[in-house]
Design a protein around this motif. Structure first.
Motif, short mmCIF file in Angstrom:
data_model
loop_
_atom_site.label_atom_id
_atom_site.label_comp_id
_atom_site.label_asym_id
_atom_site.label_seq_id
_atom_site.Cartn_x
_atom_site.Cartn_y
_atom_site.Cartn_z
N ASP A 1 0.85 -1.19 0.00
CA ASP A 1 0.00 0.00 0.00
C ASP A 1 0.89 1.24 0.00
O ASP A 1 1.80 1.37 0.82
N ALA B 1 0.19 4.03 1.04
CA ALA B 1 0.02 4.76 2.29
C ALA B 1 0.76 4.11 3.45
O ALA B 1 0.74 4.62 4.57
N SER B 2 1.43 2.97 3.18
CA SER B 2 2.17 2.27 4.23
C SER B 2 3.36 3.09 4.69
O SER B 2 3.87 3.96 3.99
N ASN C 1 -8.29 -2.67 9.47
CA ASN C 1 -8.37 -1.32 8.92
C ASN C 1 -9.22 -0.35 9.72
O ASN C 1 -9.54 0.74 9.22
N GLU C 2 -9.60 -0.69 10.92
CA GLU C 2 -10.32 0.25 11.78
C GLU C 2 -9.95 -0.01 13.23
O GLU C 2 -9.48 -1.08 13.59
N ASP D 1 -7.65 11.07 12.04
CA ASP D 1 -8.95 10.41 12.23
C ASP D 1 -9.86 11.21 13.15
O ASP D 1 -11.08 11.03 13.14
N GLU E 1 -13.89 4.86 9.50
CA GLU E 1 -13.57 3.64 8.78
C GLU E 1 -13.24 3.91 7.31
O GLU E 1 -13.51 3.09 6.44
N TYR E 2 -12.59 5.03 7.06
CA TYR E 2 -12.23 5.38 5.69
C TYR E 2 -11.26 4.37 5.09
O TYR E 2 -11.30 4.07 3.89
N ASP E 3 -10.35 3.80 5.92
CA ASP E 3 -9.43 2.79 5.40
C ASP E 3 -10.16 1.50 5.06
O ASP E 3 -9.76 0.76 4.16
N ARG F 1 -11.58 2.10 1.76
CA ARG F 1 -10.51 1.96 0.78
C ARG F 1 -10.22 0.49 0.49
O ARG F 1 -9.96 0.10 -0.65
N PHE F 2 -10.26 -0.35 1.53
CA PHE F 2 -10.07 -1.79 1.36
C PHE F 2 -11.19 -2.38 0.50
O PHE F 2 -10.94 -3.21 -0.39
#
Length: 268
Positions: free
Chosen positions: A46, A48-49, A82-83, A110, A247-249, A252-253
């Protein structure tokens, strides 16, 4: 036994072994079974990692390995990953170590009112470890030599994540690293393999048990709540859920998963 006679017109060159794409990243070997792979191991991470280039990943050795079969689909595990809305209730000790997790948040931005706290480096706003803590362990202290090449910011962060969907994430701490790999076993089972990595000359100087016990606790807590989630999805009444702003990530997932629908449709 090999056949002594072959059908007329049969040419073994027309029936070779299937090709498998292989690439190496930081000492890890990645295999891609796609017929026409379009990405390398490094590009699968990712964007963003976090940047793990200052950690000596290639030279580390395994100090402990945990293998566990979870009764949940692999996608459920990644949704949980992711959350952090689940963190205050599920990860009480982790939330004390990383206070921002105790607020149900994963990072400074966040916070709906993050601008008000943009200059506040308190751990509940910055995402750093609690005051006096140095790493992920039972007592929050390091139990062996620390990596010498890390920047002050990397030392202060407490944890730096790099994620390679759908099968792996790597976490850098100041005195060790962790890898977690996932392998689907069926629609409702996933094998998790976690490894704690240390510098070879640090193994005899490190209290590995103190470190591993904490990381294992967090993984066991995640596995348990993912299994509860899997059971809930069997409800005859359940159709869909609603994502919260935090939970935007996860959103994205889901977008990533939709982009790979054909590839993963057999893992439903």
């Amino acid at each position: 036994m090999p056949s002594k006679s072959l059908p007329e017109g049969f040419d073994k060159a027309d029936y070779p072994l299937y090709r498998v794409a292989l690439s190496v990243w930081r000492g890890f070997v990645f295999i891609n079974l796609a017929e026409h792979p379009d990405s390398s191991a490094e590009s699968s991470f990712d964007r963003a990692s976090g940047d793990l280039s200052n950690w000596p990943l290639e030279t580390l050795v395994t100090g402990h390995r945990l293998t566990k079969v979870m009764n949940c689909n692999w996608k459920i595990f990644w949704e949980n990953f992711n959350e952090c809305l689940h963190c205050p209730g599920v990860h009480k000790d982790l939330s004390r170590l990383v206070p921002i997790y105790g607020r149900g948040l994963m990072a400074r931005h966040d916070d709906p009112e993050w601008a008000r706290h943009a200059d506040n480096d308190g751990p509940e706003f910055s995402g750093r470890l609690r005051a006096g803590a140095e790493t992920w362990s039972r007592d929050g202290h390091v139990h062996g030599p620390v990596f010498s090449g890390l920047t002050p910011a990397e030392r202060a962060a407490g944890q730096t994540y790099a994620t390679s969907l759908p099968s792996m994430f790597v976490v850098g701490h100041i005195d060790y690293m962790r890898t977690v790999r996932l392998a689907p076993l069926g629609p409702e089972q996933t094998e998790l393999t976690a490894e704690w990595l240390f510098a070879p000359d640090a193994l005899g100087k490190t209290d590995i048990d103190n470190i591993v016990a904490f990381g294992t606790q967090v993984l066991e807590e995640d596995a348990a709540i993912c299994e509860v989630n899997q059971k809930g999805l069997r409800s005859m009444r359940h159709q869909t859920g609603v994502l919260m702003p935090e939970e935007y990530d996860l959103h994205r997932f889901h977008d990533w998963l939709r982009g790979h629908h054909t590839e993963f449709q057999q893992s439903k």
